[in-house]
Design an enzyme around this catalytic site. Structure first.
Site, PDB file in Angstrom:
ATOM      1  CG  ASN A  17      -2.171  -0.824   0.960  1.00  0.00           C
ATOM      2  OD1 ASN A  17      -3.030  -0.429   0.175  1.00  0.00           O
ATOM      3  ND2 ASN A  17      -2.251  -1.980   1.589  1.00  0.00           N
ATOM      4  CG  MET A 136       0.820  -5.590  11.168  1.00  0.00           C
ATOM      5  SD  MET A 136      -0.785  -5.543  10.358  1.00  0.00           S
ATOM      6  CE  MET A 136      -1.489  -7.060  10.989  1.00  0.00           C
ATOM      7  CG  HIS A 160      -9.699  -3.515   8.539  1.00  0.00           C
ATOM      8  ND1 HIS A 160      -8.819  -4.065   9.449  1.00  0.00           N
ATOM      9  CD2 HIS A 160     -10.726  -4.383   8.425  1.00  0.00           C
ATOM     10  CE1 HIS A 160      -9.310  -5.208   9.876  1.00  0.00           C
ATOM     11  NE2 HIS A 160     -10.471  -5.422   9.265  1.00  0.00           N
TER      12      HIS A 160
HETATM   13  C1  GRF Z   1      -3.069  -5.116   3.820  1.00  0.00           C
HETATM   14  O1  GRF Z   1      -4.085  -6.052   3.517  1.00  0.00           O
HETATM   15  C2  GRF Z   1      -3.612  -4.012   4.683  1.00  0.00           C
HETATM   16  O2  GRF Z   1      -4.982  -3.787   4.511  1.00  0.00           O
HETATM   17  C3  GRF Z   1      -3.351  -4.526   6.065  1.00  0.00           C
HETATM   18  O3  GRF Z   1      -2.086  -5.124   5.968  1.00  0.00           O
HETATM   19  C4  GRF Z   1      -1.980  -5.759   4.698  1.00  0.00           C
HETATM   20  C5  GRF Z   1      -0.563  -5.635   4.189  1.00  0.00           C
HETATM   21  O4  GRF Z   1      -0.358  -4.433   3.554  1.00  0.00           O
HETATM   22  N1  GRF Z   1      -3.525  -3.503   7.041  1.00  0.00           N
HETATM   23  P1  GRF Z   1       0.981  -3.957   2.861  1.00  0.00           P
HETATM   24  O5  GRF Z   1       1.297  -4.863   1.691  1.00  0.00           O
HETATM   25  O6  GRF Z   1       2.093  -3.996   3.900  1.00  0.00           O
HETATM   26  O7  GRF Z   1       0.653  -2.560   2.412  1.00  0.00           O
END
Ligand code: GRF
Length: 266
Positions: A17, A136, A160
């Site tokens: 993201n 996280m 989310h």
């Molecule tokens: C994603 O699905 C996001 O929605 C969640 O963590 C996952 C990993 O995201 N919060 P990323 O590849 O580290 O952006």
């Protein structure tokens, strides 16, 4: 195109993201520039992505704070401006039935780590928006109040992997899949004092087929996330988001309130 906003990001892992947001800033889909990327984990791929784009990065590990508290709670150094009574009263991360000592430990250790996070953020100059991109850790009222200085204009966003308020928590796609849902999705929302509970800015849905595996669901979901998050951030950059409390009265006289994020027309 308006002025560019300065965006900070917090991550814990791969940062796909984050990459989508960086790319959108670079190709003009977001009127913004990345000011920093902070992580609670050293050596993750998201930090490498930041380096490649010459975005300042930093790490604040939570582990040392949690271990120090467990070893000697009485000697644990709390931030000077931390008020445990205030944090306990405001937080929605734990229910009333949770053991208070557990909640206290959580709030104290997280506030200590968050105080370090705030210092790292401050050192990189003011930002307009903080985006959580696969971060996280739950932020406590201590951090939220210090970052959201104007209570009417929240400025911490999260993505989310589920259609909230269904399936909050750490495994949105897994929970959606295991429940047997026919539709999955993702949600971008502002952070409040709870877990995945703040006002919703945008949502995307996708069908889950009988033949889909959990990996298929995650793949479909992430593709939606990479579009939705930059779109929501651009609405913020264009100052089109307004969080309003709306009061409704039902035919039977019952009154209820809901918080809605209105998106003004371009
Ligand atoms: C994603 O699905 C996001 O929605 C969640 O963590 C996952 C990993 O995201 N919060 P990323 O590849 O580290 O952006």
């Amino acid at each position: 195109m308006g002025d560019k906003i300065r965006i900070g990001a917090l991550i814990s892992g791969g940062g796909t993201n984050l990459q989508a947001i960086i790319d959108a800033c670079e190709d003009g889909r977001i009127d913004g520039e990345m000011a920093f990327v902070g992580s609670d984990q050293a050596g993750v791929k998201g930090l490498e992505r930041a380096r490649r784009h010459e975005i300042p990065g930093f790490v604040v590990e939570y582990g040392p704070f949690i271990r120090a508290y467990k070893q000697a709670p009485g000697q644990f150094e709390l931030p000077r401006d931390f008020d445990i009574a205030d944090a306990l009263a405001k937080q929605h991360l734990f229910g009333d039935d949770a053991p208070e000592e557990r909640t206290r430990e959580f709030l104290c250790t997280r506030a200590a780590a968050e105080s370090r996070l705030l210092a790292e953020i401050d050192a990189r100059g003011p930002v307009d928006l903080l985006v959580l991109a696969g971060f996280m850790r739950n932020l406590t009222p201590y951090f939220v109040d210090r970052f959201n200085t104007d209570t009417n204009n929240p400025r911490i966003m999260n993505i989310h992997p589920a259609i909230l308020p269904s399936f909050p928590g750490v495994d949105g796609y897994g929970d959606t899949f295991r429940y047997g849902c026919k539709v999955g999705g993702c949600t971008v929302h502002f952070i409040d004092y709870g877990e995945d509970s703040g006002p919703i800015i945008g949502q995307r849905a996708f069908p889950i087929l009988e033949t889909d595996t959990l990996d298929d669901v995650k793949h479909k979901g992430l593709e939606q996330e990479w579009q939705l998050y930059p779109e929501c951030i651009q609405h913020f950059a264009q100052k089109r988001l307004k969080t309003v409390k709306m009061t409704h009265t039902l035919d039977n006289g019952q009154v209820y309130q809901r918080t809605v994020v209105k998106i003004a027309q371009e």
